[in-house]
Write an enzyme that holds these catalytic residues in place. Structure first.
Site, short mmCIF file in Angstrom:
data_model
loop_
_atom_site.label_atom_id
_atom_site.label_comp_id
_atom_site.label_asym_id
_atom_site.label_seq_id
_atom_site.Cartn_x
_atom_site.Cartn_y
_atom_site.Cartn_z
N SER A 194 0.24 3.84 -3.56
CA SER A 194 -0.51 3.35 -4.72
C SER A 194 0.04 4.06 -5.95
O SER A 194 0.61 5.16 -5.83
CB SER A 194 -1.99 3.71 -4.57
N TYR B 153 -8.92 10.05 -3.15
CA TYR B 153 -8.01 8.92 -2.92
C TYR B 153 -6.62 9.24 -3.50
O TYR B 153 -5.60 9.04 -2.83
CB TYR B 153 -8.59 7.67 -3.58
N LYS C 122 -2.99 9.51 -1.45
CA LYS C 122 -1.82 8.68 -1.74
C LYS C 122 -0.62 9.54 -2.14
O LYS C 122 0.53 9.21 -1.85
CB LYS C 122 -2.14 7.65 -2.81
P1 NAI Z 1 -8.86 -3.93 1.53
O1 NAI Z 1 -10.02 -3.01 1.48
O2 NAI Z 1 -9.05 -5.32 1.03
O3 NAI Z 1 -8.31 -4.01 3.03
C1 NAI Z 1 -8.12 -2.83 3.75
C2 NAI Z 1 -7.65 -3.15 5.15
O4 NAI Z 1 -7.50 -1.91 5.86
C3 NAI Z 1 -8.66 -3.98 5.95
O5 NAI Z 1 -7.94 -4.82 6.84
C4 NAI Z 1 -9.42 -2.93 6.76
O6 NAI Z 1 -9.97 -3.42 7.97
C5 NAI Z 1 -8.29 -1.95 7.04
N1 NAI Z 1 -8.76 -0.62 7.36
C6 NAI Z 1 -9.59 0.18 6.62
N2 NAI Z 1 -9.82 1.32 7.27
C7 NAI Z 1 -9.15 1.25 8.44
C8 NAI Z 1 -9.01 2.11 9.54
N3 NAI Z 1 -9.62 3.29 9.58
N4 NAI Z 1 -8.24 1.72 10.59
C9 NAI Z 1 -7.62 0.51 10.58
N5 NAI Z 1 -7.72 -0.35 9.55
C10 NAI Z 1 -8.47 0.01 8.50
O7 NAI Z 1 -7.69 -3.17 0.76
P2 NAI Z 1 -6.40 -3.72 -0.04
O8 NAI Z 1 -6.74 -3.78 -1.46
O9 NAI Z 1 -5.82 -4.88 0.64
O10 NAI Z 1 -5.44 -2.44 0.12
C11 NAI Z 1 -4.49 -2.31 1.15
C12 NAI Z 1 -3.73 -1.01 0.92
O11 NAI Z 1 -3.14 -1.04 -0.38
C13 NAI Z 1 -4.61 0.23 0.94
O12 NAI Z 1 -3.90 1.28 1.53
C14 NAI Z 1 -4.86 0.52 -0.51
O13 NAI Z 1 -5.11 1.89 -0.74
C15 NAI Z 1 -3.55 0.10 -1.12
N6 NAI Z 1 -3.62 -0.24 -2.53
C16 NAI Z 1 -4.46 -1.21 -3.00
C17 NAI Z 1 -4.50 -1.50 -4.35
C18 NAI Z 1 -5.39 -2.55 -4.93
O14 NAI Z 1 -5.47 -2.62 -6.17
N7 NAI Z 1 -6.07 -3.36 -4.16
C19 NAI Z 1 -3.65 -0.78 -5.30
C20 NAI Z 1 -2.80 0.21 -4.70
C21 NAI Z 1 -2.79 0.45 -3.37
#
Ligand code: NAI
Length: 263
Positions: free
Chosen positions: A154, A167, A171
């Site tokens: 991130s 967080y 990261k």
């Molecule tokens: P989201 O919350 O929509 O999806 C997260 C996914 O990770 C889901 O499939 C959930 O089931 C899974 N997950 C959560 N905890 C888990 C665990 N303990 N074991 C297995 N799976 C687990 O998040 P999003 O936005 O799609 O983010 C995905 C990645 O990208 C994350 O690492 C987030 O930190 C990163 N990110 C997101 C940004 C954003 O603006 N949405 C920006 C920068 C990074």
């Protein structure tokens, strides 16, 4: 003999992880999609929806629910994958969580620290270690293969948010983990990349949509728009395809220019 490459994507039940899984499926990868089993905040149909959309593309999908923070699940996830597809060509470490409650640094609790670091950093560290051992063993048997590991970090790896300090820390740690893995695994022909998204429209950012709308309107993102999960997926797909094979340990920003310091 397994001829179709296989990608293991954590956090594939929605958002960025689902888009990555679909992007890799379009590229011809069979997909193993990991996610936590049941998430009350998940407004989609989770891994089942990812599966449906991937199978429409003509490749296979194996759902692999499991909490990556629980290190005891890792061996089983790898075995399940190998039983079905023989090996893992690409590991995408996408799963991640924000704090359940955004609290100022002065108020962060040890519970929140452990939760966020436990998933984002500790869980991902040991999952990667487990899969990297598998890749090293496979490379020794099949030297022509080019396994890859991608970390979704991130902009919080080097941008401060005082109401999400745990967080940001997770990261930053993940970013360094990507570098160390790239260094350690380069001699084995395993490439490692860090993909660093900015502000992306997903369930994770839904609770702060208005705040980020205002920041974007105020110029925080030079390209002037929210990122989409597909913006991140396209970069991961290019890396997984091998477009950057003479490159490892690099950071790929997908943030509409938020990496630019401007006066
Ligand atoms: P989201 O919350 O929509 O999806 C997260 C996914 O990770 C889901 O499939 C959930 O089931 C899974 N997950 C959560 N905890 C888990 C665990 N303990 N074991 C297995 N799976 C687990 O998040 P999003 O936005 O799609 O983010 C995905 C990645 O990208 C994350 O690492 C987030 O930190 C990163 N990110 C997101 C940004 C954003 O603006 N949405 C920006 C920068 C990074």
């Amino acid at each position: 003999m397994y001829t179709t490459p296989c990608a293991f994507v954590t956090g594939a039940s929605r958002g960025i992880g689902r888009a990555i899984a679909i992007g890799l499926a379009r590229e011809g990868f069979n997909i193993v999609g990991n996610a936590t089993g049941y998430d009350v905040n998940d407004r989609s149909r989770g891994l089942a929806e990812t599966q449906e959309r991937i199978e429409e593309l003509g490749v296979a999908f194996l759902p692999a629910a499991g909490d990556i923070a629980d290190l005891r699940t890792h061996q089983g996830l790898l075995e399940k994958t190998c039983d079905r597809f023989g090996h893992v060509d690409v590991l995408v470490n996408n799963a991640g969580v924000g704090p359940r409650q955004r609290l100022d640094f002065l108020d962060v609790t040890p519970e929140s620290f452990d939760h966020v670091l436990g998933v984002n950093l500790r869980g991902t560290f040991f999952l990667t270690q487990r899969f990297a051992r598998h890749m090293v063993e496979r490379k020794a048997r099949e030297p022509a293969e080019r396994p890859k590991i991608v970390f979704i970090t991130s902009i919080s790896a080097d941008t401060s948010s005082p109401t999400r300090s745990e967080y940001c820390l997770s990261k930053a740690g993940l970013s360094q983990l990507a570098r160390v893995c790239a260094d350690r695994l380069a001699g084995h022909g395993i490439n490692v990349y860090e993909v660093r998204p900015g502000i992306i429209v997903t369930d994770m950012t839904a609770p702060v949509k208005e705040k980020y709308d205002a920041l974007i309107a105020g110029g925080a993102v030079p390209q002037g728009r929210w990122g989409k999960p597909e913006d991140v997926a396209r970069v991961v797909t290019a890396l997984a395809r091998g477009d950057f094979d003479y490159s490892t340990g690099g950071v790929f920003e997908v943030s509409g220019g938020m990496n630019i310091r401007s006066l």
